[in-house]
Motif scaffolding. Structure first.
Motif, PDB file in Angstrom:
ATOM      1  N   VAL A 116     -43.916 -26.296  41.745  1.00 31.28           N
ATOM      2  CA  VAL A 116     -44.547 -25.940  42.530  1.00 31.28           C
ATOM      3  C   VAL A 116     -42.579 -26.750  43.560  1.00 31.28           C
ATOM      4  CG1 VAL A 116     -45.355 -27.067  44.749  1.00 31.28           C
ATOM      5  CG2 VAL A 116     -46.952 -26.150  42.838  1.00 31.28           C
ATOM      6  N   GLN A 117     -42.436 -27.424  43.525  1.00 36.38           N
ATOM      7  CA  GLN A 117     -41.275 -27.704  43.701  1.00 36.38           C
ATOM      8  C   GLN A 117     -39.750 -26.478  43.734  1.00 36.38           C
ATOM      9  OE1 GLN A 117     -40.234 -30.829  45.725  1.00 36.38           O
ATOM     10  NE2 GLN A 117     -38.852 -29.282  45.812  1.00 36.38           N
ATOM     11  N   ASP A 118     -40.206 -26.195  42.623  1.00 34.77           N
ATOM     12  CA  ASP A 118     -38.931 -24.575  42.126  1.00 34.77           C
ATOM     13  C   ASP A 118     -39.922 -23.631  43.141  1.00 34.77           C
ATOM     14  OD1 ASP A 118     -37.424 -23.337  41.062  1.00 34.77           O
ATOM     15  OD2 ASP A 118     -38.842 -22.223  40.064  1.00 34.77           O
ATOM     16  N   LEU A 119     -41.187 -23.157  43.630  1.00 35.78           N
ATOM     17  CA  LEU A 119     -41.219 -22.570  44.633  1.00 35.78           C
ATOM     18  C   LEU A 119     -40.826 -22.739  45.788  1.00 35.78           C
ATOM     19  CD1 LEU A 119     -45.090 -21.466  42.806  1.00 35.78           C
ATOM     20  CD2 LEU A 119     -42.508 -19.639  43.012  1.00 35.78           C
ATOM     21  N   VAL A 120     -41.175 -24.280  46.242  1.00 35.61           N
ATOM     22  CA  VAL A 120     -40.802 -24.743  47.621  1.00 35.61           C
ATOM     23  C   VAL A 120     -39.046 -24.513  47.848  1.00 35.61           C
ATOM     24  CG1 VAL A 120     -40.402 -26.436  48.465  1.00 35.61           C
ATOM     25  CG2 VAL A 120     -42.475 -26.440  47.608  1.00 35.61           C
ATOM     26  N   GLU A 121     -38.441 -24.722  46.954  1.00 34.55           N
ATOM     27  CA  GLU A 121     -37.246 -24.443  47.501  1.00 34.55           C
ATOM     28  C   GLU A 121     -36.741 -22.990  47.313  1.00 34.55           C
ATOM     29  OE1 GLU A 121     -35.008 -26.037  43.407  1.00 34.55           O
ATOM     30  OE2 GLU A 121     -35.516 -27.959  44.374  1.00 34.55           O
TER      31      GLU A 121
END
Length: 169
Positions: A116-121
């Protein structure tokens, strides 16, 4: 047979186009949209791979959300590519260089929160680029591209809100 071959030959109409935008402006905007298209495909693929590979307590929430998002991203690729064509240029050909083929390998070792954090970035990067190209398009009088990118920004900012809400403490 030669008449049929002539009809099928690709033709460029960029020089003859008179839609109120200069050829240089159309080329610059198309180049920016082409970058956005490649990034959108990259994000589509990553979102889909994470959709398949997510595990843990957030599985269902992330699985459902990423399915909605990759479907929307897929539709967006067509919209963006068609705008490049409407500006008189060819949509980019996506090669191995344009699409990160190592996403699947990285997905296997990531937790749901890391995915999820990767997608946020990636969504944040998309927002920054779309805002830049949309502002340029608006300044050059390309209202259609500016409007299209406003719509795309709306999607990405909502996606960011939802993704962040999933991993909030």
């Amino acid at each position: 047979m030669s008449d049929a071959a002539e009809v099928l030959k690709p033709k460029t109409h960029a020089e003859k186009m008179d839609i109120g935008l200069s050829a240089a402006d159309r080329k610059e905007i198309s180049a920016g949209l082409s970058e956005i298209l490649v990034d959108t495909y990259r994000l589509l693929i990553k979102t889909h791979i994470y959709h398949w590979n997510v595990v843990g307590p957030l599985f269902h929430s992330i699985h459902v959300l990423t399915e909605e998002q990759y479907n929307t991203l897929f539709e967006a690729t067509d919209i963006i590519a068609e705008r490049v064509r409407a500006l008189g240029h060819h949509a980019p050909i996506l090669s191995g260089k344009g699409v990160d083929t190592s996403i699947e390998l990285r997905a296997s070792g990531r937790s749901a929160l890391e995915m999820v954090q990767d997608l946020v970035e990636d969504h944040e990067e998309a927002v920054r680029k779309m805002r830049e190209i949309g502002t340029k398009a608006d300044e050059k009088g390309d209202l259609v591209t500016a409007d299209m990118l406003t719509d795309r920004l709306t999607f990405h900012e909502k996606a960011l809100w939802m993704l962040r809400a999933l991993i909030a403490d």
